[in-house]
Design a protein around this motif. Structure first.
Motif, mmCIF file in Angstrom:
data_model
loop_
_atom_site.group_PDB
_atom_site.id
_atom_site.type_symbol
_atom_site.label_atom_id
_atom_site.label_comp_id
_atom_site.label_asym_id
_atom_site.label_seq_id
_atom_site.Cartn_x
_atom_site.Cartn_y
_atom_site.Cartn_z
ATOM 1 N N PHE A 1 34.177 -56.701 -20.126
ATOM 2 C CA PHE A 1 34.031 -55.488 -19.313
ATOM 3 C C PHE A 1 33.077 -54.538 -20.012
ATOM 4 N N GLY A 2 32.307 -53.792 -19.217
ATOM 5 C CA GLY A 2 31.484 -52.743 -19.802
ATOM 6 C C GLY A 2 29.992 -52.914 -19.622
ATOM 7 N N GLU A 3 29.552 -54.028 -18.998
ATOM 8 C CA GLU A 3 28.094 -54.192 -18.823
ATOM 9 C C GLU A 3 27.549 -53.001 -18.028
ATOM 10 N N TYR A 4 26.454 -52.483 -18.434
ATOM 11 C CA TYR A 4 25.828 -51.269 -17.870
ATOM 12 C C TYR A 4 26.670 -50.016 -18.114
ATOM 13 N N GLY A 5 27.958 -50.085 -17.939
ATOM 14 C CA GLY A 5 28.805 -48.902 -18.122
ATOM 15 C C GLY A 5 28.703 -48.324 -19.520
ATOM 16 N N ILE A 6 28.628 -49.215 -20.530
ATOM 17 C CA ILE A 6 28.616 -48.688 -21.910
ATOM 18 C C ILE A 6 27.353 -47.878 -22.204
ATOM 19 N N ILE A 7 26.301 -48.083 -21.403
ATOM 20 C CA ILE A 7 25.103 -47.243 -21.572
ATOM 21 C C ILE A 7 25.494 -45.794 -21.252
ATOM 22 N N ARG B 1 24.487 -42.027 -9.817
ATOM 23 C CA ARG B 1 25.203 -41.481 -10.990
ATOM 24 C C ARG B 1 26.642 -41.140 -10.644
ATOM 25 N N LYS B 2 26.825 -40.596 -9.441
ATOM 26 C CA LYS B 2 28.173 -40.231 -8.978
ATOM 27 C C LYS B 2 29.057 -41.474 -8.859
ATOM 28 N N MET B 3 28.495 -42.520 -8.205
ATOM 29 C CA MET B 3 29.220 -43.780 -8.014
ATOM 30 C C MET B 3 29.608 -44.368 -9.371
ATOM 31 N N LEU B 4 28.680 -44.260 -10.305
ATOM 32 C CA LEU B 4 28.900 -44.830 -11.629
ATOM 33 C C LEU B 4 30.122 -44.191 -12.286
ATOM 34 N N LYS B 5 30.177 -42.860 -12.176
ATOM 35 C CA LYS B 5 31.252 -42.133 -12.829
ATOM 36 C C LYS B 5 32.589 -42.288 -12.087
ATOM 37 N N SER B 6 32.532 -42.071 -10.762
ATOM 38 C CA SER B 6 33.786 -42.014 -10.008
ATOM 39 C C SER B 6 34.350 -43.401 -9.694
ATOM 40 N N VAL C 1 30.314 -53.533 -7.711
ATOM 41 C CA VAL C 1 29.123 -54.213 -8.233
ATOM 42 C C VAL C 1 28.330 -54.845 -7.082
ATOM 43 N N LEU C 2 29.042 -55.481 -6.154
ATOM 44 C CA LEU C 2 28.351 -56.115 -5.025
ATOM 45 C C LEU C 2 27.609 -55.068 -4.187
ATOM 46 N N ASN C 3 28.231 -53.913 -4.012
ATOM 47 C CA ASN C 3 27.609 -52.875 -3.179
ATOM 48 C C ASN C 3 26.481 -52.117 -3.878
ATOM 49 N N ASN C 4 26.541 -52.012 -5.206
ATOM 50 C CA ASN C 4 25.601 -51.132 -5.897
ATOM 51 C C ASN C 4 24.681 -51.800 -6.917
ATOM 52 N N PHE C 5 24.954 -53.072 -7.214
ATOM 53 C CA PHE C 5 24.141 -53.764 -8.222
ATOM 54 C C PHE C 5 23.536 -55.045 -7.652
ATOM 55 N N LYS C 6 23.219 -55.001 -6.372
ATOM 56 C CA LYS C 6 22.680 -56.195 -5.691
ATOM 57 C C LYS C 6 21.513 -56.882 -6.427
ATOM 58 N N PRO C 7 20.508 -56.116 -6.926
ATOM 59 C CA PRO C 7 19.376 -56.794 -7.579
ATOM 60 C C PRO C 7 19.798 -57.633 -8.794
#
Length: 312
Positions: free
Chosen positions: A13-19, A212-217, A249-255
């Protein structure tokens, strides 16, 4: 000559989030490993690795002259060994999100760093952060920007809990059960992923307030919950939160998800047979899966080869 083995890793757990300071949990994955070696008759792969090491030596020399307070190496020995044809003999697939460059960095530090911090001493938080800082600088040669976590995991060969950027600690994880129905597994996407372009897409997205909001909330909230659930062995909550994370992840990290896996990803969410998430930066390489019933997941994903990482 053959050096000690260094293992691959999996960031559960934590990919991208830890940034952005989410929690993270990284575990060693002993299925793949690598070691420094010199052969009489090197293979094509060995020659390629040796060429890359030659460039790495130049990079480390510069690093040492720029930041001698951070780390210094026995460059004479390193240079001599590389001239003799030393290479990194590794079964760790590159571009798969399981830490191929991390294991190499750990092996070089282990053999050539002066005053190295060893695994046997009392690993205070200061020492861990110092190691992470050294590894971050060393691994930047391969990735452009590195957190230093992959080499740290490989070097210590311990699960590492990331509480925040400046707060990391070795941790225990619930023991595996060979008869357990629940499992964490890997699926090979069959595509090599490139870390740098994926990270720049993410950095680009960060400029948008909505992202940014999606990432946090959502993203960080569910990531943190998953780490807590996993460490406390609360599997019921773990799966509820992994499902939410998989959706986000499916909704926001498609690429970052190879196109042919978009439907497979959705199917897991719809059927609850398994939930998928990114393994490392995505874009290819491995995809990480979580299931409460391994047999069911195998049936549901019968077109793919599942590699079980952890059973509970």
């Amino acid at each position: 000559m053959k050096g000690p083995l260094f293992y691959s890793k999996i960031l559960l757990f934590g990919e991208y989030g830890i940034i952005k300071d989410s929690k993270g949990l990284s575990i060693p994955y002993n299925f793949y490993n690598g070691a420094l070696k010199v052969d009489e008759n090197p293979s094509e792969e060995a020659v390629k690795s040796n060429t890359s090491l030659k460039r790495f030596v130049v990079y480390l020399k510069d690093l040492q002259s720029e930041q001698p307070e951070l780390v210094t190496f026995n460059l004479e020995d390193l240079k001599a060994d590389v001239e003799r044809g030393m290479y990194f003999d590794s079964s760790i697939p590159q571009g798969y999100g399981v830490g191929s460059s991390g294991a190499l960095v750990a092996a070089i530090y282990d053999k050539y760093a002066n005053n190295k911090i060893t695994v046997l001493e009392n690993l205070t938080r200061e020492k861990l952060l110092q190691l992470k800082a050294i590894f971050s600088q060393m691994e930047s040669f391969f990735h452009g920007k590195s957190s230093g976590l992959d080499p740290l995991n490989s070097y210590l060969s311990l699960p590492i809990l990331i509480n925040s950027k400046d707060n990391i600690e070795p941790t225990g994880i619930p023991s595996q059960s060979a008869l357990g129905k629940g499992a964490v597994f890997l699926i090979d996407s069959g595509i090599v992923g490139e870390t740098a372009p994926m990270v720049s897409i993410f950095m680009e997205n960060l400029k948008e307030e909505g992202f940014r909001k999606m990432l946090k909330s959502q993203f960080i909230k569910y990531t943190d919950a998953c780490v807590e659930n996993f460490l406390h062995g609360d599997m019921k909550s773990l799966f509820a939160n992994t499902k939410k994370l998989s959706k986000v992840v499916l909704n926001n990290f498609k690429p970052m998800i190879p196109e042919q896996f978009h439907q497979v990803w959705q199917k897991g969410i719809d059927t609850n047979d398994y939930y998928l998430k990114l393994c490392g930066s995505g874009g290819g390489g491995y995809i990480l899966g979580f299931t409460q019933d391994l047999e069911k997941a195998k049936q549901s994903l019968k077109d793919y080869k599942l590699e079980v990482v952890y059973q509970f």
